[in-house]
Motif scaffolding. Structure first.
Motif, PDB file in Angstrom:
ATOM      1  N   ILE A 106       1.051  -0.993  -4.154  1.00 24.86           N
ATOM      2  CA  ILE A 106       0.641  -1.990  -3.088  1.00 24.86           C
ATOM      3  C   ILE A 106       1.480  -1.557  -1.920  1.00 24.86           C
ATOM      4  O   ILE A 106       2.709  -1.275  -1.920  1.00 24.86           O
ATOM      5  CB  ILE A 106       0.884  -3.430  -3.548  1.00 24.86           C
ATOM      6  N   GLU A 107       0.621  -1.524  -0.813  1.00 24.85           N
ATOM      7  CA  GLU A 107       1.457  -1.139   0.523  1.00 24.85           C
ATOM      8  C   GLU A 107       0.816  -1.817   1.724  1.00 24.85           C
ATOM      9  O   GLU A 107      -0.466  -1.411   1.903  1.00 24.85           O
ATOM     10  CB  GLU A 107       1.462   0.362   0.604  1.00 24.85           C
ATOM     11  N   PHE A 108       1.804  -2.239   2.515  1.00 29.58           N
ATOM     12  CA  PHE A 108       1.158  -2.528   3.918  1.00 29.58           C
ATOM     13  C   PHE A 108       0.880  -1.566   4.752  1.00 29.58           C
ATOM     14  O   PHE A 108       1.610  -0.448   4.649  1.00 29.58           O
ATOM     15  CB  PHE A 108       2.228  -3.439   4.677  1.00 29.58           C
TER      16      PHE A 108
ATOM     17  N   SER B  75       2.598  -8.953  -3.979  1.00 27.17           N
ATOM     18  CA  SER B  75       2.825  -8.577  -5.279  1.00 27.17           C
ATOM     19  C   SER B  75       1.734  -8.416  -5.850  1.00 27.17           C
ATOM     20  O   SER B  75       0.763  -8.961  -6.015  1.00 27.17           O
ATOM     21  CB  SER B  75       3.837  -9.708  -5.955  1.00 27.17           C
ATOM     22  N   GLY B  76       1.702  -7.369  -6.967  1.00 29.38           N
ATOM     23  CA  GLY B  76       0.725  -6.774  -7.817  1.00 29.38           C
ATOM     24  C   GLY B  76       0.929  -7.083  -9.009  1.00 29.38           C
ATOM     25  O   GLY B  76       1.981  -7.020  -9.682  1.00 29.38           O
TER      26      GLY B  76
ATOM     27  N   SER C 183       4.085  -4.452  -9.054  1.00 28.86           N
ATOM     28  CA  SER C 183       4.321  -3.595  -7.708  1.00 28.86           C
ATOM     29  C   SER C 183       4.849  -4.650  -6.556  1.00 28.86           C
ATOM     30  O   SER C 183       4.258  -5.976  -6.730  1.00 28.86           O
ATOM     31  CB  SER C 183       3.035  -2.814  -7.329  1.00 28.86           C
ATOM     32  N   LEU C 184       5.527  -4.352  -5.658  1.00 29.09           N
ATOM     33  CA  LEU C 184       5.880  -5.208  -4.448  1.00 29.09           C
ATOM     34  C   LEU C 184       5.955  -4.422  -3.167  1.00 29.09           C
ATOM     35  O   LEU C 184       5.952  -3.351  -3.222  1.00 29.09           O
ATOM     36  CB  LEU C 184       7.287  -5.696  -4.792  1.00 29.09           C
ATOM     37  N   SER C 185       5.707  -5.128  -1.981  1.00 26.68           N
ATOM     38  CA  SER C 185       5.806  -4.533  -0.834  1.00 26.68           C
ATOM     39  C   SER C 185       6.114  -5.513   0.336  1.00 26.68           C
ATOM     40  O   SER C 185       5.247  -6.746   0.450  1.00 26.68           O
ATOM     41  CB  SER C 185       4.326  -3.581  -0.393  1.00 26.68           C
ATOM     42  N   PHE C 186       7.028  -5.372   0.898  1.00 22.13           N
ATOM     43  CA  PHE C 186       7.114  -6.403   2.302  1.00 22.13           C
ATOM     44  C   PHE C 186       6.267  -5.572   3.544  1.00 22.13           C
ATOM     45  O   PHE C 186       6.275  -4.621   3.538  1.00 22.13           O
ATOM     46  CB  PHE C 186       8.781  -6.269   2.755  1.00 22.13           C
ATOM     47  N   SER C 187       5.891  -6.718   4.314  1.00 22.08           N
ATOM     48  CA  SER C 187       5.247  -6.405   5.456  1.00 22.08           C
ATOM     49  C   SER C 187       6.385  -5.789   6.506  1.00 22.08           C
ATOM     50  O   SER C 187       7.348  -6.071   6.207  1.00 22.08           O
ATOM     51  CB  SER C 187       4.338  -7.856   6.133  1.00 22.08           C
ATOM     52  N   PRO C 188       5.954  -5.151   7.579  1.00 19.79           N
ATOM     53  CA  PRO C 188       6.693  -4.342   8.367  1.00 19.79           C
ATOM     54  C   PRO C 188       7.738  -5.495   8.986  1.00 19.79           C
ATOM     55  O   PRO C 188       8.852  -5.041   9.342  1.00 19.79           O
ATOM     56  CB  PRO C 188       5.977  -3.547   9.548  1.00 19.79           C
ATOM     57  N   ASP C 189       6.943  -6.770   9.314  1.00 19.44           N
ATOM     58  CA  ASP C 189       8.151  -7.576   9.950  1.00 19.44           C
ATOM     59  C   ASP C 189       8.842  -8.369   9.106  1.00 19.44           C
ATOM     60  O   ASP C 189       9.360  -9.214   9.322  1.00 19.44           O
ATOM     61  CB  ASP C 189       7.120  -8.554  10.747  1.00 19.44           C
TER      62      ASP C 189
END
Length: 127
Positions: free
Chosen positions: A108-110, A63-64, A51-57
Protein backbone atom coordinates in the motif's frame (compact mmCIF):
# COMPACT_ATOMS: atom_id res chain seq x y z
CA UNK A 1 4.31 -3.65 20.71
CA UNK A 2 3.12 -7.02 19.53
CA UNK A 3 4.14 -8.82 16.38
CA UNK A 4 5.52 -6.67 13.57
CA UNK A 5 5.08 -7.98 10.04
CA UNK A 6 5.11 -4.52 8.45
CA UNK A 7 6.53 -1.16 9.43
CA UNK A 8 6.59 2.39 8.02
CA UNK A 9 8.01 5.82 8.90
CA UNK A 10 6.03 9.04 8.64
CA UNK A 11 7.51 11.47 6.08
CA UNK A 12 8.71 13.82 8.84
CA UNK A 13 10.57 10.91 10.44
CA UNK A 14 9.00 11.42 13.88
CA UNK A 15 6.60 8.49 13.88
CA UNK A 16 6.96 4.81 13.20
CA UNK A 17 3.96 2.51 12.73
CA UNK A 18 4.02 -1.28 12.87
CA UNK A 19 1.40 -3.96 12.40
CA UNK A 20 1.12 -7.71 12.33
CA UNK A 21 -0.72 -10.95 12.89
CA UNK A 22 -2.03 -9.82 16.28
CA UNK A 23 -4.43 -7.56 14.32
CA UNK A 24 -3.09 -4.38 15.91
CA UNK A 25 -1.26 -1.28 14.75
CA UNK A 26 1.20 0.44 17.07
CA UNK A 27 2.46 3.99 16.63
CA UNK A 28 5.69 4.95 18.36
CA UNK A 29 8.31 7.66 18.47
CA UNK A 30 10.95 6.96 15.83
CA UNK A 31 13.60 8.44 18.15
CA UNK A 32 13.13 6.26 21.21
CA UNK A 33 10.55 3.66 20.12
CA UNK A 34 8.24 4.78 22.93
CA UNK A 35 4.70 3.64 22.23
CA UNK A 36 2.54 6.68 21.53
CA UNK A 37 -0.84 5.12 20.89
CA UNK A 38 -2.21 1.62 21.20
CA UNK A 39 -5.85 2.44 20.52
CA UNK A 40 -5.97 1.21 16.95
CA UNK A 41 -6.67 -2.41 17.88
CA UNK A 42 -10.21 -1.40 18.79
CA UNK A 43 -10.79 -0.76 15.08
CA UNK A 44 -8.48 -3.26 13.40
CA UNK A 45 -9.83 -6.57 14.61
CA UNK A 46 -11.00 -8.45 11.54
CA UNK A 47 -7.67 -9.70 10.21
CA UNK A 48 -3.90 -9.30 10.48
CA UNK A 49 -2.13 -6.16 9.26
CA UNK A 50 -0.13 -6.87 6.10
CA UNK A 51 0.93 -3.40 4.92
CA UNK A 52 1.14 0.21 6.14
CA UNK A 53 1.80 3.63 4.63
CA UNK A 54 1.72 7.20 5.97
CA UNK A 55 0.47 9.96 3.69
CA UNK A 56 3.17 12.49 2.74
CA UNK A 57 1.80 15.02 5.24
CA UNK A 58 1.70 12.37 7.98
CA UNK A 59 -1.98 12.99 8.72
CA UNK A 60 -3.31 9.70 7.38
CA UNK A 61 -2.11 6.15 7.97
CA UNK A 62 -3.35 3.55 5.49
CA UNK A 63 -3.41 -0.10 6.51
CA UNK A 64 -3.90 -3.18 4.34
CA UNK A 65 -5.20 -6.43 5.82
CA UNK A 66 -5.21 -10.17 5.27
CA UNK A 67 -8.91 -10.28 4.38
CA UNK A 68 -8.50 -7.58 1.69
CA UNK A 69 -9.65 -4.54 3.65
CA UNK A 70 -7.98 -1.16 3.44
CA UNK A 71 -8.45 1.24 6.36
CA UNK A 72 -7.56 4.94 6.54
CA UNK A 73 -6.77 6.45 9.95
CA UNK A 74 -6.63 10.16 10.86
CA UNK A 75 -3.39 10.81 12.77
CA UNK A 76 -2.86 13.92 14.92
CA UNK A 77 0.65 14.32 16.36
CA UNK A 78 0.65 16.50 19.46
CA UNK A 79 4.16 17.63 20.41
CA UNK A 80 5.03 18.03 24.08
CA UNK A 81 7.54 20.81 23.32
CA UNK A 82 10.64 18.60 23.43
CA UNK A 83 10.10 17.88 19.74
CA UNK A 84 12.35 15.73 17.56
CA UNK A 85 9.71 13.03 18.01
CA UNK A 86 10.90 12.08 21.48
CA UNK A 87 7.75 13.09 23.29
CA UNK A 88 4.18 14.05 22.69
CA UNK A 89 1.09 12.07 21.93
CA UNK A 90 -0.67 10.72 18.92
CA UNK A 91 -4.43 10.95 18.70
CA UNK A 92 -5.95 8.43 16.30
CA UNK A 93 -9.45 8.56 14.92
CA UNK A 94 -10.99 5.95 12.67
CA UNK A 95 -11.53 7.61 9.33
CA UNK A 96 -12.71 5.29 6.60
CA UNK A 97 -12.84 1.66 5.56
CA UNK A 98 -12.28 0.73 1.95
CA UNK A 99 -12.76 -2.81 0.61
CA UNK A 100 -10.84 -3.36 -2.58
CA UNK A 101 -9.29 -6.81 -2.61
CA UNK A 102 -10.64 -10.34 -2.32
CA UNK A 103 -7.37 -11.55 -0.75
CA UNK A 104 -4.65 -10.01 1.42
CA UNK A 105 -3.32 -6.52 0.68
CA UNK A 106 0.43 -7.04 0.26
CA UNK A 107 1.48 -3.45 -0.51
CA UNK A 108 0.00 0.00 0.00
CA UNK A 109 1.45 3.40 -0.95
CA UNK A 110 0.34 7.01 -1.24
CA UNK A 111 1.21 9.10 -4.29
CA UNK A 112 3.86 11.77 -3.62
CA UNK A 113 1.20 14.51 -3.40
CA UNK A 114 -1.02 12.36 -1.14
CA UNK A 115 -4.09 12.54 -3.37
CA UNK A 116 -4.11 8.89 -4.46
CA UNK A 117 -3.57 5.53 -2.79
CA UNK A 118 -2.33 2.43 -4.62
CA UNK A 119 -2.74 -1.10 -3.29
CA UNK A 120 -1.56 -4.49 -4.50
CA UNK A 121 -3.14 -7.72 -3.36
CA UNK A 122 -2.66 -11.46 -3.50
CA UNK A 123 -5.70 -11.49 -5.79
CA UNK A 124 -3.35 -10.24 -8.56
CA UNK A 125 -5.07 -6.86 -8.59
CA UNK A 126 -3.54 -3.39 -8.37
CA UNK A 127 -6.04 -0.73 -7.36
Amino acid sequence: WGSADCITYSACGRLLASGGEDKTISIMSALNLKLMDKGLEDWVCESSVESLSFSPDGKILASGHKKGQVWLWQIDYLSDGRDKGAGGQVRVDHKRRLAYHTKEVKAIEFSPDGTMLATAGSDNEIV
